[in-house]
Enzyme design. Structure first.
Site, PDB file in Angstrom:
ATOM      1  CG  HIS A  74      -2.113  -0.944   1.156  1.00 29.04           C
ATOM      2  ND1 HIS A  74      -3.136  -0.854   1.954  1.00 29.04           N
ATOM      3  CD2 HIS A  74      -2.023  -2.111   0.417  1.00 29.04           C
ATOM      4  CE1 HIS A  74      -3.893  -1.995   1.518  1.00 29.04           C
ATOM      5  NE2 HIS A  74      -3.357  -2.518   0.883  1.00 29.04           N
ATOM      6  CE1 TYR A 203      -4.681   3.524   9.293  1.00 33.63           C
ATOM      7  CE2 TYR A 203      -5.170   3.259  11.709  1.00 33.63           C
ATOM      8  CZ  TYR A 203      -4.412   3.186  10.644  1.00 33.63           C
ATOM      9  OH  TYR A 203      -3.584   1.937  10.880  1.00 33.63           O
ATOM     10  N   PRO A 295      -3.229  -0.305  19.051  1.00 36.89           N
ATOM     11  CG  PRO A 295      -5.015  -1.597  18.417  1.00 36.89           C
ATOM     12  CD  PRO A 295      -4.351  -0.882  19.604  1.00 36.89           C
ATOM     13  CE  LYS A 299       4.930   2.683  13.463  1.00 42.09           C
ATOM     14  NZ  LYS A 299       4.815   2.320  11.899  1.00 42.09           N
ATOM     15  CE1 TYR A 387      -0.614   3.553   9.857  1.00 40.69           C
ATOM     16  CE2 TYR A 387       0.152   2.737   7.809  1.00 40.69           C
ATOM     17  CZ  TYR A 387      -0.841   2.727   8.759  1.00 40.69           C
ATOM     18  OH  TYR A 387      -1.559   1.807   8.833  1.00 40.69           O
TER      19      TYR A 387
HETATM   20  C1  PHB Z   1      -5.274  -4.939  10.843  1.00 39.79           C
HETATM   21  O1  PHB Z   1      -5.324  -4.977   9.704  1.00 39.79           O
HETATM   22  O2  PHB Z   1      -5.467  -5.750  11.556  1.00 39.79           O
HETATM   23  C2  PHB Z   1      -4.693  -3.638  11.304  1.00 39.79           C
HETATM   24  C3  PHB Z   1      -4.401  -2.280  10.370  1.00 39.79           C
HETATM   25  C4  PHB Z   1      -4.147  -1.186  10.687  1.00 39.79           C
HETATM   26  C5  PHB Z   1      -3.988  -0.858  12.212  1.00 39.79           C
HETATM   27  C6  PHB Z   1      -4.316  -2.020  13.136  1.00 39.79           C
HETATM   28  C7  PHB Z   1      -4.822  -3.262  12.651  1.00 39.79           C
HETATM   29  O3  PHB Z   1      -3.653   0.378  12.547  1.00 39.79           O
END
Ligand code: PHB
Ligand code: APR
Length: 394
Positions: A74, A203, A295, A299, A387
């Site tokens: 990505h 997000y 999460p 990280k 990120y």
């Molecule tokens: C996930 O795909 O489980 C996932 C992706 C991004 C995050 C946390 C979990 O910030």
């Protein structure tokens, strides 16, 4: 029964497994002790975002063949608020660096297979691991394997046994400083059989709380919504979860969530946690055993990788050149990156969630921060740099 190894590794998570492979590359012998079964660790659903550095390291070690084939690279993420999406072009802002979506349990499968293929030893289903003589030159691990009491003599012990493991708690409390924060919300995570709704992760901040759209494969999607951390998952029907996702992700241009059967759902708590130092005598903590991040910044796994990379390098110099300086610096070296990731994860979490006790002022602060992040190249670059992951020698 007695055995000897150079490095006794507790835990076959990403940290312990990768460490055993890094050490093997340096011809350092290790033995991994894991309390769960191989089937169980290969099936546990965790996050799935790999930083560029994590992918590069796995590639360099010849561990990325399936990752390159099945992982999805990505080049951006979307921040969504006020019913509008804004793309953060990660690669454009970081000289071409990117993230790869590849589930953690797939990483685990690849690491286990690679280690066993080279004749490495991983003992699954071990019980009652006990650490002794950690401050001596010959620390020992006692444990039960296949009903037999065993003792493993080591030069070093790597505590890679996650947050609930035995390693951290065997360090005297008096020499540990613990930093922690609980968040007044959790994440309700689902796996849904459906095609992806978007090409990149979303997000979303909304008045109803945070939502995240992630993916596992072209047929399986991973999504999360902020919820009460004490909530019983039984109170959330599939229909309620889908409705909440749609409400939180709604846009003015009528974006549509692609839906299908929910095949798994669970609630996870959110916390930040660091223990200092990450070393006690000849015991070195790595990964979740030493630190936890919420999460939101994705990280957790990547921090574990950075820790064991430093540890393997320090151990290699010890065995090769009798140098102890890098081992002595291990904790300080790791903690610099750990605290950067702690801050980033806390910052993302604070910006994107509704706090139960917030007020209009706090909400305006969050919106101002979101607006700045998507409108200022400098702010977007800072998010992107963190990120995709800072360099290992950060
Ligand atoms: C996930 O795909 O489980 C996932 C992706 C991004 C995050 C946390 C979990 O910030
Ligand atoms: N004895 C032996 N093994 C143990 C013990 C014990 N007493 N306690 C825990 N373990 C094992 C667990 O069963 C688990 O397989 O240690 C392993 C620890 O693995 P993880 O929890 O995955 O931790 P780590 O390797 O540090 O990985 C980094 O960051 O955010 C997270 O999801 C991310 O799990 C990832 C983690």
């Amino acid at each position: 029964m007695n055995r000897r190894t150079q490095v006794g590794i507790i835990g076959a998570g990403p940290a312990g497994l990768l460490l055993s492979l890094l050490l093997a590359r340096e011809r350092i012998d290790s033995l991994v002790l894991e309390s769960r079964s191989r089937d169980e660790i290969e099936a546990t659903i965790r996050a799935g975002v790999l930083e560029q550095g994590t992918v590069d390291l796995m590639t360099e070690m010849g561990l990325a063949e399936r990752l390159q084939r099945e992982g999805a690279v990505h080049h951006g993420i979307e921040l969504r608020f006020d019913r509008e999406g804004h793309r953060i072009p990660l690669s454009e802002l970081t000289n071409g660096r990117a993230i790869t979506l590849y589930p953690q349990h797939e990483v685990i499968k690849d690491l286990i297979a690679a280690r066993l293929n080279q004749g490495g030893h991983i003992l699954f289903n071990v019980k009652d691991v006990y650490l002794s003589d950690v401050t001596s030159h010959q620390p020992r691990l006692q444990f039960i394997h296949e009903h037999e009491q065993m003792e493993l003599q080591c030069d070093f012990i790597a505590g890679c046994d996650g947050f609930h493991g035995v390693s951290r708690v065997s360090i005297p409390e008096a020499i540990q400083t613990v930093f922690s924060r609980f968040y007044p919300f959790g994440w309700l995570g689902i796996l849904m059989q459906a095609p992806p709704s978007a090409e990149e992760l979303i997000y979303a901040y909304s008045n109803r709380g945070f939502a995240l759209v992630s993916t596992r494969s072209p047929e399986l999607q991973r999504m999360y919504i902020q919820c009460d951390p004490q909530e019983d998952i039984a109170n959330w029907s599939d229909a309620m979860i889908l409705e909440e996702l749609q409400l939180r992700l709604a846009t003015t241009d009528n974006w549509q969530l692609r839906m299908g059967p929910i095949i798994q759902k669970s609630i996870l708590a959110m916390r930040s946690f660091v223990t200092e130092p990450m070393q006690y005598g000849r015991l070195f903590l790595a990964g979740d055993a030493a630190h936890i991040v919420p999460p939101t910044g994705a990280k957790g796994l990547n921090l574990a990788v950075a820790d064991v990379r430093h540890l393997a390098h320090a151990l290699a110099l010890f065995y090769r050149e009798n140098r102890t300086d890098l081992l002595e610096a291990y904790s300080t070296t790791c903690l610099r990156r750990v605290w950067r990731a702690e801050h980033f994860s806390w910052w993302m979490t604070s910006m994107l969630h509704r706090f139960p006790d917030d007020d209009p002022f706090q909400q305006r602060m969050q919106r101002a921060q979101l607006d700045y992040t998507v409108r200022s190249r400098a702010a977007a670059m800072s998010l992107a740099e963190n990120y995709v992951g800072l360099p290992f020698d950060w």
